[in-house]
Design a protein around this motif. Structure first.
Motif, PDB file in Angstrom:
ATOM      1  N   MET A 231       0.777  -1.231   0.072  1.00  0.00           N
ATOM      2  CA  MET A 231      -0.040  -0.119  -0.174  1.00  0.00           C
ATOM      3  C   MET A 231       0.667   1.360   0.013  1.00  0.00           C
ATOM      4  N   GLY A 232       0.636   2.090  -0.889  1.00  0.00           N
ATOM      5  CA  GLY A 232       1.182   3.391  -0.731  1.00  0.00           C
ATOM      6  C   GLY A 232       0.951   4.037   0.487  1.00  0.00           C
ATOM      7  N   GLY A 233       1.967   4.580   1.108  1.00  0.00           N
ATOM      8  CA  GLY A 233       1.847   5.208   2.655  1.00  0.00           C
ATOM      9  C   GLY A 233       2.158   4.351   3.432  1.00  0.00           C
ATOM     10  N   GLY A 234       2.315   3.070   3.124  1.00  0.00           N
ATOM     11  CA  GLY A 234       2.935   1.876   4.143  1.00  0.00           C
ATOM     12  C   GLY A 234       4.299   2.085   4.140  1.00  0.00           C
ATOM     13  N   ASN A 235       4.946   0.994   4.995  1.00  0.00           N
ATOM     14  CA  ASN A 235       6.474   1.038   5.480  1.00  0.00           C
ATOM     15  C   ASN A 235       7.184   0.673   3.932  1.00  0.00           C
ATOM     16  N   PRO A 236       8.023   1.718   3.505  1.00  0.00           N
ATOM     17  CA  PRO A 236       9.003   1.725   2.508  1.00  0.00           C
ATOM     18  C   PRO A 236       9.646   0.501   2.347  1.00  0.00           C
ATOM     19  N   VAL A 237      10.027  -0.159   3.411  1.00  0.00           N
ATOM     20  CA  VAL A 237      10.869  -1.311   3.323  1.00  0.00           C
ATOM     21  C   VAL A 237      10.100  -2.434   2.581  1.00  0.00           C
ATOM     22  N   LEU A 238       8.769  -2.244   2.114  1.00  0.00           N
ATOM     23  CA  LEU A 238       7.903  -3.118   1.403  1.00  0.00           C
ATOM     24  C   LEU A 238       8.281  -2.882  -0.052  1.00  0.00           C
ATOM     25  N   PHE A 239       8.392  -1.872  -0.525  1.00  0.00           N
ATOM     26  CA  PHE A 239       8.470  -1.203  -1.768  1.00  0.00           C
ATOM     27  C   PHE A 239       9.160  -2.046  -2.921  1.00  0.00           C
ATOM     28  N   ASP A 240      10.448  -2.433  -2.390  1.00  0.00           N
ATOM     29  CA  ASP A 240      11.297  -3.262  -3.253  1.00  0.00           C
ATOM     30  C   ASP A 240      11.149  -4.684  -3.182  1.00  0.00           C
ATOM     31  N   LEU A 241      10.183  -4.981  -2.352  1.00  0.00           N
ATOM     32  CA  LEU A 241      10.106  -6.629  -2.399  1.00  0.00           C
ATOM     33  C   LEU A 241       8.702  -6.962  -3.129  1.00  0.00           C
ATOM     34  N   VAL A 242       7.690  -6.050  -3.499  1.00  0.00           N
ATOM     35  CA  VAL A 242       6.688  -6.209  -3.805  1.00  0.00           C
ATOM     36  C   VAL A 242       6.430  -6.385  -5.691  1.00  0.00           C
ATOM     37  N   ASP A 243       5.501  -6.595  -6.145  1.00  0.00           N
ATOM     38  CA  ASP A 243       5.412  -6.771  -7.828  1.00  0.00           C
ATOM     39  C   ASP A 243       4.672  -5.292  -8.134  1.00  0.00           C
ATOM     40  N   TYR A 244       3.741  -4.677  -7.116  1.00  0.00           N
ATOM     41  CA  TYR A 244       3.077  -3.524  -7.280  1.00  0.00           C
ATOM     42  C   TYR A 244       3.243  -2.690  -6.265  1.00  0.00           C
ATOM     43  N   VAL A 245       3.409  -1.396  -6.221  1.00  0.00           N
ATOM     44  CA  VAL A 245       2.861  -0.657  -5.105  1.00  0.00           C
ATOM     45  C   VAL A 245       1.705   0.408  -5.601  1.00  0.00           C
ATOM     46  N   THR A 246       0.725   0.304  -4.744  1.00  0.00           N
ATOM     47  CA  THR A 246      -0.678   0.892  -5.155  1.00  0.00           C
ATOM     48  C   THR A 246      -0.710   2.019  -4.487  1.00  0.00           C
ATOM     49  N   SER A 247      -1.836   2.994  -4.574  1.00  0.00           N
ATOM     50  CA  SER A 247      -1.892   4.113  -3.843  1.00  0.00           C
ATOM     51  C   SER A 247      -2.331   4.036  -2.405  1.00  0.00           C
ATOM     52  N   PRO A 248      -2.376   5.036  -1.597  1.00  0.00           N
ATOM     53  CA  PRO A 248      -2.671   4.857  -0.176  1.00  0.00           C
ATOM     54  C   PRO A 248      -4.232   4.509  -0.016  1.00  0.00           C
ATOM     55  N   VAL A 249      -4.512   3.694   1.057  1.00  0.00           N
ATOM     56  CA  VAL A 249      -5.699   3.277   1.616  1.00  0.00           C
ATOM     57  C   VAL A 249      -7.014   4.068   0.953  1.00  0.00           C
ATOM     58  N   MET A 250      -6.840   5.333   1.508  1.00  0.00           N
ATOM     59  CA  MET A 250      -8.148   6.368   1.075  1.00  0.00           C
ATOM     60  C   MET A 250      -7.941   6.983  -0.232  1.00  0.00           C
ATOM     61  N   GLU A 251      -6.831   6.549  -0.989  1.00  0.00           N
ATOM     62  CA  GLU A 251      -6.702   7.012  -2.557  1.00  0.00           C
ATOM     63  C   GLU A 251      -7.078   5.748  -3.391  1.00  0.00           C
ATOM     64  N   ASP A 252      -8.031   5.049  -3.076  1.00  0.00           N
ATOM     65  CA  ASP A 252      -8.613   3.892  -3.738  1.00  0.00           C
ATOM     66  C   ASP A 252      -7.432   2.597  -4.066  1.00  0.00           C
ATOM     67  N   GLY A 253      -6.645   2.679  -2.874  1.00  0.00           N
ATOM     68  CA  GLY A 253      -5.483   1.653  -3.112  1.00  0.00           C
ATOM     69  C   GLY A 253      -5.943   0.292  -3.566  1.00  0.00           C
ATOM     70  N   ILE A 254      -6.787  -0.350  -2.840  1.00  0.00           N
ATOM     71  CA  ILE A 254      -7.175  -1.558  -3.027  1.00  0.00           C
ATOM     72  C   ILE A 254      -7.655  -1.730  -4.412  1.00  0.00           C
ATOM     73  N   ALA A 255      -8.911  -0.685  -4.549  1.00  0.00           N
ATOM     74  CA  ALA A 255      -9.226  -0.903  -6.320  1.00  0.00           C
ATOM     75  C   ALA A 255      -8.478  -0.781  -7.138  1.00  0.00           C
ATOM     76  N   ASN A 256      -7.364   0.195  -6.926  1.00  0.00           N
ATOM     77  CA  ASN A 256      -6.384   0.287  -8.058  1.00  0.00           C
ATOM     78  C   ASN A 256      -5.592  -0.948  -8.273  1.00  0.00           C
ATOM     79  N   ALA A 257      -5.049  -1.444  -7.230  1.00  0.00           N
ATOM     80  CA  ALA A 257      -4.514  -2.870  -7.175  1.00  0.00           C
ATOM     81  C   ALA A 257      -5.149  -3.950  -8.038  1.00  0.00           C
TER      82      ALA A 257
END
Length: 266
Positions: A231-257
């Motif tokens: 999730m965008g706005g989450g812990n940056p340690v995850l960003f290089d570990l995942v396939d996709y960094v989406t937008s934050p929770v309240m910015e439609d993060g789940i829907a966008n993913a």
């Protein structure tokens, strides 16, 4: 697209931690994904008793709770890893001895010190008192009768966390969530082992899985599934570990993913 099994963290992923709500865009996206035949699972550090009603009502097919210590599918419990009673009592005595605050978490109940003092723990105590949908009593004190499977521990300069960690680090994994907070889970148990157990139970391959998370205790599940979302706005340690960094929770993060992976329509 081939039907997928989706695993969602709760806090910071489905729920915005500041507003404490599930955004409408996430609820609608999850409903659409389920209608398209994808299966939805919670995968949270929260114990079963304190999963918010608004999350349960989203229509999940099951859950991995307590960082893998509890698994439920279709309303049926298929795994519950409990700690021996003697070990539980020893831990409580040491937490008091080393002046460590926190929450001892089990399937049915969360338990607190009588003299809890850390601000986050005070907030959790107030919140947990509102959960009654699963068990008649969802919180207690350490000197009352209860059972726990994992720990969420906070400490300050008055605590001796180093001594506590040294004594128990061969039996528990200490996951640092912030400078004064550890999530403590039995070694060999994690969100990843929970996901693997769900896949085995359902008879599906790990290639059909996607995980969604935002914090350090999500690392194991994000590395376990075939695809992963931070999730965008989450812990940056995850960003290089995942396939996709989406937008934050309240910015439609789940829907966008979900749209990104073609799981729902545009």
């Amino acid at each position: 697209m081939e039907q997928q099994v989706l695993f969602f963290d709760i806090d910071g992923t489905l729920i915005d931690e500041e507003l404490d709500i599930v955004p409408e865009s996430a609820a609608k996206a999850l409903k659409e994904a389920k209608e398209k035949g994808h299966r939805l699972f919670l995968c949270s550090g929260r114990c079963r008793a304190i999963i918010p009603k608004e999350v349960l009502e989203l229509g999940f097919d099951g859950m991995v709770g307590g960082c893998g210590t509890y698994i439920e599918i279709g309303g049926e419990q298929i795994l519950h890893h409990t700690l021996p009673q003697q070990l539980q009592q020893e831990i409580i005595e040491d937490l008091l001895k080393y002046h460590i605050d926190g929450v001892l978490e089990g399937k049915d109940c969360s338990a607190f010190r009588r003299d809890y003092w850390m601000p986050v723990v005070k907030s959790i105590f107030a919140e947990n008192g509102n959960f009654t949908s699963f068990a008649a009593k969802t919180q207690s004190y350490w000197d009352e009768e209860f059972s726990f499977d994992k720990m969420a521990l906070w400490y300050d300069e008055s605590s001796d966390m180093d001594s506590f960690r040294k004594k128990y680090e061969d039996r528990f994994e200490f996951i640092r969530r912030d400078p004064t907070f550890y999530e403590v889970v039995p070694r060999g148990i994690s969100k990843a082992t929970g996901i693997q157990a769900v896949c085995e139970y359902l008879g599906i391959d790990i290639s059909q899985t996607i995980a969604f998370g935002d914090s350090a205790n999500d690392v194991s599940m994000l590395q376990c599934t075939n695809r992963s979302v931070a999730m965008g706005g989450g812990n940056p340690v995850l960003f290089d570990l995942v396939d996709y960094v989406t937008s934050p929770v309240m910015e439609d993060g789940i829907a966008n993913a979900l749209r990104h992976f073609g799981l729902i329509g545009e």
